[in-house]
Design a protein around this motif. Structure first.
Motif, PDB file in Angstrom:
ATOM      1  N   UNK A   2       0.840  -1.198   0.000  1.00 36.58           N
ATOM      2  CA  UNK A   2       0.000   0.000   0.000  1.00 36.58           C
ATOM      3  C   UNK A   2       0.876   1.249   0.000  1.00 36.58           C
ATOM      4  N   UNK A   3       0.470   2.227  -0.787  1.00 43.06           N
ATOM      5  CA  UNK A   3       1.191   3.500  -0.863  1.00 43.06           C
ATOM      6  C   UNK A   3       0.284   4.601  -0.334  1.00 43.06           C
ATOM      7  N   UNK A   4       0.819   5.406   0.578  1.00 42.18           N
ATOM      8  CA  UNK A   4       0.044   6.515   1.119  1.00 42.18           C
ATOM      9  C   UNK A   4       0.823   7.817   0.932  1.00 42.18           C
ATOM     10  N   UNK A   5       0.133   8.815   0.379  1.00 37.99           N
ATOM     11  CA  UNK A   5       0.723  10.129   0.150  1.00 37.99           C
ATOM     12  C   UNK A   5       0.026  11.137   1.050  1.00 37.99           C
ATOM     13  N   UNK A   6       0.811  11.908   1.775  1.00 33.87           N
ATOM     14  CA  UNK A   6       0.258  12.908   2.682  1.00 33.87           C
ATOM     15  C   UNK A   6       0.706  14.309   2.278  1.00 33.87           C
ATOM     16  N   UNK A   7      -0.196  15.061   1.666  1.00 32.15           N
ATOM     17  CA  UNK A   7      -0.005  16.485   1.384  1.00 32.15           C
ATOM     18  C   UNK A   7       1.312  16.771   0.652  1.00 32.15           C
ATOM     19  N   UNK A   8       1.535  16.062  -0.461  1.00 29.77           N
ATOM     20  CA  UNK A   8       2.787  16.228  -1.208  1.00 29.77           C
ATOM     21  C   UNK A   8       2.809  17.547  -1.972  1.00 29.77           C
TER      22      UNK A   8
END
Length: 340
Positions: A2-8
């Motif tokens: 799983x890949x999670x992106x936070x406010x990139x």
């Protein structure tokens, strides 16, 4: 994985050197494991910049990237190199080494990792079998077709047994028939290897034919995300509607989309039918219930990974068109102005 992106966030210097361009602007997104996830956007939307951040080819200016809950954007360079080795990348222009044979191209990333020659040879043969080119091991790259080159590129991307595979416009340089065969191959590989596959594209046909979920990017922002079936049935953003409308109404792509348009005139409304309504005589019903007539300009079925979606392009006339449209919506049919 799983890949999670936070406010990139990622900025680049403009061409004139006097200002900053924010290519990725506060994107937060979760990419499920063991699926094919699409990222679609028009040229300059920021999708390729986003993928460079997800794959850690570049570090974000701010925000965070997590793989299975572990933050990776702040790793030391040596740790990052090791992490990148478990990421596969496929590109539009193949990026193969012309001085090497097909088999030698596949072997190259394993040679960099220092694997024993016997192990490399076994893995090369295994991958050539998977991409259905076992008889082309010693072929020069210049003798391969575009589809064969992409198959070798896919095999090379899988050489070090990655857990994530990125496909950056992997089918853009291919004809429709070859595109279909490559997408079929990627789907097969994803299932066999339980990979997380991220497909970057500007072609809604690729999303339709290969992906489970999709994120729509525009001007550096995430504008819509959801299952492919839900997005096709009920697109909310104008950018998404534009992508879908070109599949639905462009007669030149009718053979690819299975939508047949037999009249170039009219077509004010686009109706989208969920699976349970595709066999129902809904238009006949509204003609009986209301003072309306209808004229079907185009119709067909779009075959999606998550199920089929029926489509019609229709004109309505009469005194109770508004009532008829409201009735259709209550039957769980999506009603949109065509091309809007």
């Amino acid at each position: 994985m799983q890949i999670q992106l936070n406010n990139l966030v990622k900025e680049y210097t403009s061409a004139d050197g006097h200002s900053k361009v924010r290519a990725v602007d506060g994107i937060s997104l979760t990419i499920p494991s063991n699926q094919i996830f699409g990222i679609i956007g028009k040229s300059g939307a920021g999708k390729s910049s986003l993928v460079r951040l997800i794959s850690m080819m570049e570090r974000p200016d701010s925000g965070a990237v997590f793989y299975d809950g572990k933050r990776i954007d702040n790793l030391e360079e040596s740790e990052l190199v090791m992490r990148r080795r478990r990421i596969g990348m496929i590109f539009q222009n193949f990026n193969l080494l012309s001085s090497r044979s097909a088999g030698q191209n596949i072997a190259y990333p394993m040679e960099i990792c220092g694997l024993p020659k016997d192990e490399i040879n076994r893995r090369v043969d295994e991958l050539l079998e998977i991409v259905e080119l076992k008889d082309r091991k010693n072929a020069r790259i210049s003798t391969l077709s575009g589809g064969q080159k992409q198959r070798i590129a896919i095999a090379r991307a899988l050489a070090n047994k990655p857990d994530i595979l990125f496909c950056d416009e992997a089918t853009s340089a291919l004809d429709p028939q070859t595109t279909t065969s490559i997408l079929n191959l990627i789907r097969k590989i994803q299932t066999q290897m339980n990979l997380t596959v991220v497909m970057i594209t500007h072609q809604m046909e690729v999303v339709r034919d290969a992906c489970n979920q999709v994120a729509v990017i525009n001007d550096g922002h995430l504008v819509e995300v959801g299952s492919v079936k839900d997005i096709f049935l009920n697109p909310k953003n104008e950018v998404t509607k534009d992508f879908i409308s070109h599949i639905a109404t462009d007669h030149k792509s009718a053979s690819d989309s299975n939508i047949v348009r037999w009249s170039s005139e009219g077509g004010e409304y686009e109706l989208s039918f969920p699976t349970e309504q595709q066999g129902a005589p809904v238009l006949s019903n509204i003609a009986k219930k209301f003072d309306v007539e209808f004229n079907i300009r185009a119709a067909g079925v779009q075959h999606l990974t998550g199920g089929d979606v029926g489509k019609m392009i229709v004109d309505f006339s009469g005194f109770e068109v508004a009532k008829a449209l409201e009735y259709l919506k209550k039957q769980n049919i999506i009603v949109e102005k065509a091309g809007k």
